[in-house]
Enzyme design. Structure first.
Site, PDB file in Angstrom:
ATOM      1  N   ASP A  14     -68.640  -5.184 -24.532  1.00 52.66           N
ATOM      2  CA  ASP A  14     -67.602  -5.789 -25.373  1.00 52.66           C
ATOM      3  C   ASP A  14     -68.172  -6.453 -26.623  1.00 52.66           C
ATOM      4  O   ASP A  14     -67.617  -7.425 -27.133  1.00 52.66           O
ATOM      5  CB  ASP A  14     -66.763  -6.825 -24.584  1.00 52.66           C
ATOM      6  CG  ASP A  14     -66.189  -6.232 -23.324  1.00 52.66           C
ATOM      7  OD1 ASP A  14     -65.693  -5.093 -23.399  1.00 52.66           O
ATOM      8  OD2 ASP A  14     -66.252  -6.886 -22.277  1.00 52.66           O
ATOM      9  N   LYS A  17     -68.879  -2.572 -30.321  1.00 50.51           N
ATOM     10  CA  LYS A  17     -69.603  -1.350 -30.727  1.00 50.51           C
ATOM     11  C   LYS A  17     -68.672  -0.333 -31.365  1.00 50.51           C
ATOM     12  O   LYS A  17     -69.030   0.329 -32.328  1.00 50.51           O
ATOM     13  CB  LYS A  17     -70.278  -0.703 -29.496  1.00 50.51           C
ATOM     14  CG  LYS A  17     -71.335  -1.567 -28.859  1.00 50.51           C
ATOM     15  CD  LYS A  17     -71.892  -0.932 -27.600  1.00 50.51           C
ATOM     16  CE  LYS A  17     -70.957  -0.903 -26.431  1.00 50.51           C
ATOM     17  NZ  LYS A  17     -70.607  -2.217 -25.850  1.00 50.51           N
ATOM     18  N   GLY A  41     -64.099   0.242 -23.194  1.00 48.89           N
ATOM     19  CA  GLY A  41     -62.864   0.030 -23.950  1.00 48.89           C
ATOM     20  C   GLY A  41     -63.245  -0.301 -25.379  1.00 48.89           C
ATOM     21  O   GLY A  41     -63.702  -1.397 -25.656  1.00 48.89           O
ATOM     22  N   HIS A  42     -63.135   0.670 -26.261  1.00 50.29           N
ATOM     23  CA  HIS A  42     -63.558   0.458 -27.641  1.00 50.29           C
ATOM     24  C   HIS A  42     -62.318   0.320 -28.528  1.00 50.29           C
ATOM     25  O   HIS A  42     -61.567   1.261 -28.722  1.00 50.29           O
ATOM     26  CB  HIS A  42     -64.478   1.600 -28.085  1.00 50.29           C
ATOM     27  CG  HIS A  42     -65.771   1.615 -27.310  1.00 50.29           C
ATOM     28  ND1 HIS A  42     -66.598   2.704 -27.218  1.00 50.29           N
ATOM     29  CD2 HIS A  42     -66.372   0.639 -26.581  1.00 50.29           C
ATOM     30  CE1 HIS A  42     -67.647   2.388 -26.461  1.00 50.29           C
ATOM     31  NE2 HIS A  42     -67.528   1.145 -26.070  1.00 50.29           N
ATOM     32  N   GLN A 225     -70.765  -0.160 -22.570  1.00 49.35           N
ATOM     33  CA  GLN A 225     -71.236  -1.355 -21.857  1.00 49.35           C
ATOM     34  C   GLN A 225     -72.420  -1.977 -22.625  1.00 49.35           C
ATOM     35  O   GLN A 225     -72.623  -1.657 -23.779  1.00 49.35           O
ATOM     36  CB  GLN A 225     -71.606  -1.047 -20.389  1.00 49.35           C
ATOM     37  CG  GLN A 225     -70.404  -0.653 -19.524  1.00 49.35           C
ATOM     38  CD  GLN A 225     -70.034   0.817 -19.624  1.00 49.35           C
ATOM     39  OE1 GLN A 225     -70.883   1.696 -19.579  1.00 49.35           O
ATOM     40  NE2 GLN A 225     -68.759   1.107 -19.766  1.00 49.35           N
ATOM     41  N   THR A 240     -73.233  -2.067 -14.114  1.00 48.13           N
ATOM     42  CA  THR A 240     -72.535  -0.809 -13.963  1.00 48.13           C
ATOM     43  C   THR A 240     -73.527   0.203 -13.376  1.00 48.13           C
ATOM     44  O   THR A 240     -74.671  -0.148 -13.077  1.00 48.13           O
ATOM     45  CB  THR A 240     -71.884  -0.362 -15.293  1.00 48.13           C
ATOM     46  OG1 THR A 240     -71.026   0.747 -15.031  1.00 48.13           O
ATOM     47  CG2 THR A 240     -72.916   0.005 -16.354  1.00 48.13           C
ATOM     48  N   THR A 301     -59.982  -2.773 -21.197  1.00 48.06           N
ATOM     49  CA  THR A 301     -59.746  -1.773 -20.152  1.00 48.06           C
ATOM     50  C   THR A 301     -58.888  -2.365 -19.035  1.00 48.06           C
ATOM     51  O   THR A 301     -57.953  -1.737 -18.564  1.00 48.06           O
ATOM     52  CB  THR A 301     -61.091  -1.272 -19.575  1.00 48.06           C
ATOM     53  OG1 THR A 301     -61.812  -0.671 -20.654  1.00 48.06           O
ATOM     54  CG2 THR A 301     -60.895  -0.240 -18.483  1.00 48.06           C
ATOM     55  N   THR A 302     -59.186  -3.600 -18.619  1.00 49.47           N
ATOM     56  CA  THR A 302     -58.479  -4.149 -17.449  1.00 49.47           C
ATOM     57  C   THR A 302     -57.589  -5.338 -17.808  1.00 49.47           C
ATOM     58  O   THR A 302     -56.839  -5.808 -16.952  1.00 49.47           O
ATOM     59  CB  THR A 302     -59.500  -4.622 -16.394  1.00 49.47           C
ATOM     60  OG1 THR A 302     -60.360  -5.583 -17.031  1.00 49.47           O
ATOM     61  CG2 THR A 302     -60.328  -3.479 -15.852  1.00 49.47           C
ATOM     62  N   GLY A 303     -57.696  -5.851 -19.041  1.00 47.84           N
ATOM     63  CA  GLY A 303     -56.879  -7.009 -19.442  1.00 47.84           C
ATOM     64  C   GLY A 303     -57.373  -8.334 -18.871  1.00 47.84           C
ATOM     65  O   GLY A 303     -56.766  -9.374 -19.098  1.00 47.84           O
ATOM     66  N   ARG A 304     -58.506  -8.307 -18.131  1.00 44.66           N
ATOM     67  CA  ARG A 304     -59.005  -9.556 -17.540  1.00 44.66           C
ATOM     68  C   ARG A 304     -59.527 -10.512 -18.615  1.00 44.66           C
ATOM     69  O   ARG A 304     -60.054 -10.056 -19.636  1.00 44.66           O
ATOM     70  CB  ARG A 304     -60.174  -9.260 -16.581  1.00 44.66           C
ATOM     71  CG  ARG A 304     -59.757  -8.559 -15.327  1.00 44.66           C
ATOM     72  CD  ARG A 304     -60.955  -8.240 -14.458  1.00 44.66           C
ATOM     73  NE  ARG A 304     -61.798  -7.186 -15.018  1.00 44.66           N
ATOM     74  CZ  ARG A 304     -62.911  -6.752 -14.459  1.00 44.66           C
ATOM     75  NH1 ARG A 304     -63.347  -7.300 -13.352  1.00 44.66           N
ATOM     76  NH2 ARG A 304     -63.607  -5.776 -15.013  1.00 44.66           N
ATOM     77  N   THR A 417     -66.956  -9.420 -39.812  1.00 39.88           N
ATOM     78  CA  THR A 417     -66.245 -10.693 -40.015  1.00 39.88           C
ATOM     79  C   THR A 417     -64.745 -10.569 -39.741  1.00 39.88           C
ATOM     80  O   THR A 417     -63.951 -11.325 -40.284  1.00 39.88           O
ATOM     81  CB  THR A 417     -66.460 -11.186 -41.468  1.00 39.88           C
ATOM     82  OG1 THR A 417     -65.981 -10.142 -42.347  1.00 39.88           O
ATOM     83  CG2 THR A 417     -67.893 -11.500 -41.766  1.00 39.88           C
TER      84      THR A 417
HETATM   85  P1  IMP Z   1     -67.923  -0.581 -13.335  1.00 40.89           P
HETATM   86  O1  IMP Z   1     -68.638  -0.046 -14.521  1.00 40.89           O
HETATM   87  O2  IMP Z   1     -66.433  -0.358 -13.374  1.00 40.89           O
HETATM   88  O3  IMP Z   1     -68.529  -0.138 -12.032  1.00 40.89           O
HETATM   89  O4  IMP Z   1     -68.079  -2.190 -13.341  1.00 40.89           O
HETATM   90  C1  IMP Z   1     -69.333  -2.836 -13.129  1.00 40.89           C
HETATM   91  C2  IMP Z   1     -69.447  -4.077 -14.002  1.00 40.89           C
HETATM   92  O5  IMP Z   1     -69.543  -3.677 -15.379  1.00 40.89           O
HETATM   93  C3  IMP Z   1     -68.233  -5.013 -13.928  1.00 40.89           C
HETATM   94  O6  IMP Z   1     -68.699  -6.346 -14.081  1.00 40.89           O
HETATM   95  C4  IMP Z   1     -67.417  -4.637 -15.132  1.00 40.89           C
HETATM   96  O7  IMP Z   1     -66.595  -5.682 -15.592  1.00 40.89           O
HETATM   97  C5  IMP Z   1     -68.516  -4.306 -16.140  1.00 40.89           C
HETATM   98  N1  IMP Z   1     -68.097  -3.364 -17.178  1.00 40.89           N
HETATM   99  C6  IMP Z   1     -67.933  -2.028 -17.056  1.00 40.89           C
HETATM  100  N2  IMP Z   1     -67.559  -1.485 -18.223  1.00 40.89           N
HETATM  101  C7  IMP Z   1     -67.513  -2.494 -19.112  1.00 40.89           C
HETATM  102  C8  IMP Z   1     -67.233  -2.553 -20.509  1.00 40.89           C
HETATM  103  O8  IMP Z   1     -66.969  -1.540 -21.183  1.00 40.89           O
HETATM  104  N3  IMP Z   1     -67.301  -3.780 -21.087  1.00 40.89           N
HETATM  105  C9  IMP Z   1     -67.636  -4.880 -20.379  1.00 40.89           C
HETATM  106  N4  IMP Z   1     -67.913  -4.872 -19.085  1.00 40.89           N
HETATM  107  C10 IMP Z   1     -67.860  -3.688 -18.448  1.00 40.89           C
END
Ligand code: IMP
Length: 434
Positions: A14, A17, A41-42, A225, A240, A301-304, A417
């Protein structure tokens, strides 16, 4: 010297990139994803429209750029098609200029079920995955039982292999995880009508890229990532399942290392992390609220909600070394506007003995025993949003950038910026490793 650029994250993902890939792709011939899957999630802002890409490389928004998804990526055929259609809604037509490696591993519904079942069983110890089936798909690859893109071309074989693999998964899902079983015929039924759509996109992507290199075309390699989510070098097990660091480009594309000498590391002006795992500079105060709100720190990607913290220069220096970065791009500088003071973690103190480590210290997995040691910098009140020249930035912001250069011992070539393509400062031409 070749013109290729590798763009990778130096933190926990995040870092922004996607926007930088998009900005540097205007004159590129190819943009390449080489690891990860649709867990990425770009987010891109183009003509005030927000576009989020999970699988297709970000530079694809330029009409004459060719998108390449190589063997190191784990690909859900369903998500791939969904994303192609999403782009069509934005008048971006990619089907004829997007290629996927015949050797890319497939993500299929049983991977997702397994990912979710495992996380549920882990309870408080869970990784906090994106639930996209990434880990189980890479496991299949390493265990040599994965279905790959090329398997979509032989329906009979596909059906037989799918039946075998689903039997294997059902055993675990039902007996161990106490979940419902999966019907391979249903997967096949959903998959077969999609094959025609992607059939012609399946290619030997290493050949495509080698041809581009021979013709001296510019290629952008887009990491997904961040460095500390790397399966080998990250904060294991909270990582990951792919190599997000520089080695992933080589294994993921099938190209040799001499083709990558501009390696641009992207770092936010502060830190964030989504999911569980160590995060020594994490904040739980008004600064966290500021960074979350102004930086819109919610996962694309997940909204968290993303966890936020000060810039961790110990990690950043490690990322510089392990990726042989040639320079840095600092994103989201504008999010720091208005803070009274800004901190950088420059070392750690061991909780137990009060011992100080230096910037050169190794980061082990014993994070619980480490406390960050900060240096404090004056903040700035002026807006940096949209500023185009480094000399127009507030004096304190310029000092902050200089300090990052000093600590990391590499130049900051780009500063972002704001979210739009135009909110960018090109400090100098990109640096190259000799
Ligand atoms: P996974 O890639 O879904 O198996 O998740 C493993 C870990 O990588 C978790 O903590 C996710 O939140 C994190 N993660 C996976 N993809 C991304 C990303 O694109 N951005 C930030 N964190 C990510």
């Amino acid at each position: 010297m070749n013109k290729n650029i590798v763009i990778l994250g130096t933190q926990w993902g995040d870092e922004g990139k996607g926007k930088i890939v998009d900005c540097l792709s205007a004159d590129a011939a190819y943009v390449v994803r080489y690891q990860g899957g649709h867990n990425a999630g770009h987010t891109l802002m183009v003509n005030d429209e927000k576009i989020i890409l999970h699988l297709i490389p970000s530079g694809i928004l330029y009409n004459d750029v060719i998108g390449v998804i190589t063997n190191g990526v784990v690909v859900s055929p369903f998500e791939l098609i969904k994303e192609i259609h999403m782009l069509e809604k934005h008048k971006c037509f990619v089907k004829k200029r997007l290629f996927v490696s015949h050797a890319a591993t497939l993500i299929l519904p049983y991977h997702i079920e397994m990912d979710l079942a495992r996380e549920k069983k882990l309870g408080k110890q869970s990784i906090g995955t994106t639930g996209r089936g990434i880990g189980p798909a890479y496991e299949d690859k390493i265990a040599r039982r994965a279905l790959r893109m090329e398997d979509l071309k032989n329906e009979h074989m596909l059906s037989m292999r799918l039946e075998e693999i689903v039997e294997y998964y059902n055993h675990q899902l039902v007996s161990y995880y106490k979940q419902k079983s999966i019907n391979y015929k249903k997967i096949l039924q959903d998959l077969i009508p999609k094959i025609d759509f992607i059939h012609d996109m399946i290619r030997d992507t290493t050949n495509i890229l080698n041809e581009g290199i021979k013709q001296n075309k510019k290629i952008i390699f887009e990491g997904a990532q961040g460095s500390f989510l790397d399966i080998d070098h990250g904060t294991y097990p909270y990582v990951t399942s792919s190599n997000t660091t520089i080695g992933g480009v080589i294994t993921g594309t099938g190209l040799g290392p001499k083709h990558f000498n501009c390696i641009l590391g992207i770092t936010k002006a502060y830190s964030t992390r989504v999911g569980h795992g160590p995060f020594p500079t994490e904040l739980f105060n008004h600064v966290d609220k500021h960074l979350s709100k102004i930086g819109h720190e919610f996962g694309s990607t997940t909204g968290r909600k993303r966890r936020t913290g000060w810039l961790d220069a110990v990690y950043l220096r490690k990322a510089v070394k392990m990726n042989s970065l040639s320079s840095l791009c600092i994103t989201k500088l504008d999010v720091l506007d208005g803070l009274d003071e800004i901190k950088i973690c420059t070392s750690y103190k061991k909780n137990t003995h009060g011992l100080k480590n230096t910037l050169h210290s190794n980061i082990s997995n014993q994070h619980d025993f480490l406390r960050p040691v900060y240096e404090t910098h004056c903040g700035w009140k002026e807006k940096t949003l949209g500023i185009k020249k480094i000399e127009d930035l507030p004096y304190e912001a310029q000092n902050y950038i200089k300090r990052i250069e000093e600590i990391t011992e590499i130049p900051v070539d780009i500063i972002s910026t704001g979210p739009k393509r135009s909110d960018i400062i090109f400090v100098r031409n990109l640096s190259y490793n000799k």
